[in-house]
Design a protein around this motif. Structure first.
Motif, PDB file in Angstrom:
ATOM      1  N   ILE A   4       0.839  -1.198   0.000  1.00  0.00           N
ATOM      2  CA  ILE A   4       0.000   0.000   0.000  1.00  0.00           C
ATOM      3  C   ILE A   4       0.874   1.248   0.000  1.00  0.00           C
ATOM      4  N   TRP A   5       1.938   1.238   0.824  1.00  0.00           N
ATOM      5  CA  TRP A   5       2.845   2.388   0.850  1.00  0.00           C
ATOM      6  C   TRP A   5       3.446   2.624  -0.527  1.00  0.00           C
ATOM      7  N   ALA A   6       3.904   1.550  -1.187  1.00  0.00           N
ATOM      8  CA  ALA A   6       4.541   1.694  -2.503  1.00  0.00           C
ATOM      9  C   ALA A   6       3.575   2.276  -3.518  1.00  0.00           C
ATOM     10  N   LEU A   7       2.333   1.805  -3.516  1.00  0.00           N
ATOM     11  CA  LEU A   7       1.349   2.328  -4.467  1.00  0.00           C
ATOM     12  C   LEU A   7       1.020   3.795  -4.186  1.00  0.00           C
ATOM     13  N   LYS A   8       0.835   4.137  -2.922  1.00  0.00           N
ATOM     14  CA  LYS A   8       0.544   5.536  -2.580  1.00  0.00           C
ATOM     15  C   LYS A   8       1.742   6.432  -2.916  1.00  0.00           C
ATOM     16  N   GLY A  24       2.008   6.972  -6.600  1.00  0.00           N
ATOM     17  CA  GLY A  24       0.953   7.886  -7.054  1.00  0.00           C
ATOM     18  C   GLY A  24       1.294   9.335  -6.756  1.00  0.00           C
ATOM     19  N   LEU A  25       1.928   9.588  -5.616  1.00  0.00           N
ATOM     20  CA  LEU A  25       2.293  10.948  -5.236  1.00  0.00           C
ATOM     21  C   LEU A  25       3.603  11.403  -5.881  1.00  0.00           C
ATOM     22  N   ASN A  26       4.428  10.454  -6.300  1.00  0.00           N
ATOM     23  CA  ASN A  26       5.748  10.742  -6.888  1.00  0.00           C
ATOM     24  C   ASN A  26       5.914   9.906  -8.156  1.00  0.00           C
ATOM     25  N   PRO A  27       5.300  10.329  -9.265  1.00  0.00           N
ATOM     26  CA  PRO A  27       5.305   9.505 -10.480  1.00  0.00           C
ATOM     27  C   PRO A  27       6.703   9.156 -11.013  1.00  0.00           C
TER      28      PRO A  27
END
Length: 50
Positions: free
Chosen positions: A5-9, A12-15
């Motif tokens: 979940i951390w990696a996906l978030k 998403g915030l840092n493309p």
């Protein structure tokens, strides 16, 4: 928070952050064999075999 979940978030915030390194640790507990000179005495009081 699970790492997935951390990696996906985070992505998403840092493309521009697309790579992640996963590291694992393994812990071992060993017991010397009965005929081992370190069996019950521990390495401080037992003499090493020659």
């Amino acid at each position: 928070m699970p790492i997935e979940i951390w990696a996906l978030k985070h992505t998403g915030l840092n493309p521009d952050h697309r790579r992640f390194k996963a590291t694992a640790q393994t812990f071992w507990h060993v017991t010397p064999a009965e005929n081992n000179p370190y069996h019950e005495k521990g390495p401080q009081s037992a003499q090493a075999p020659r």
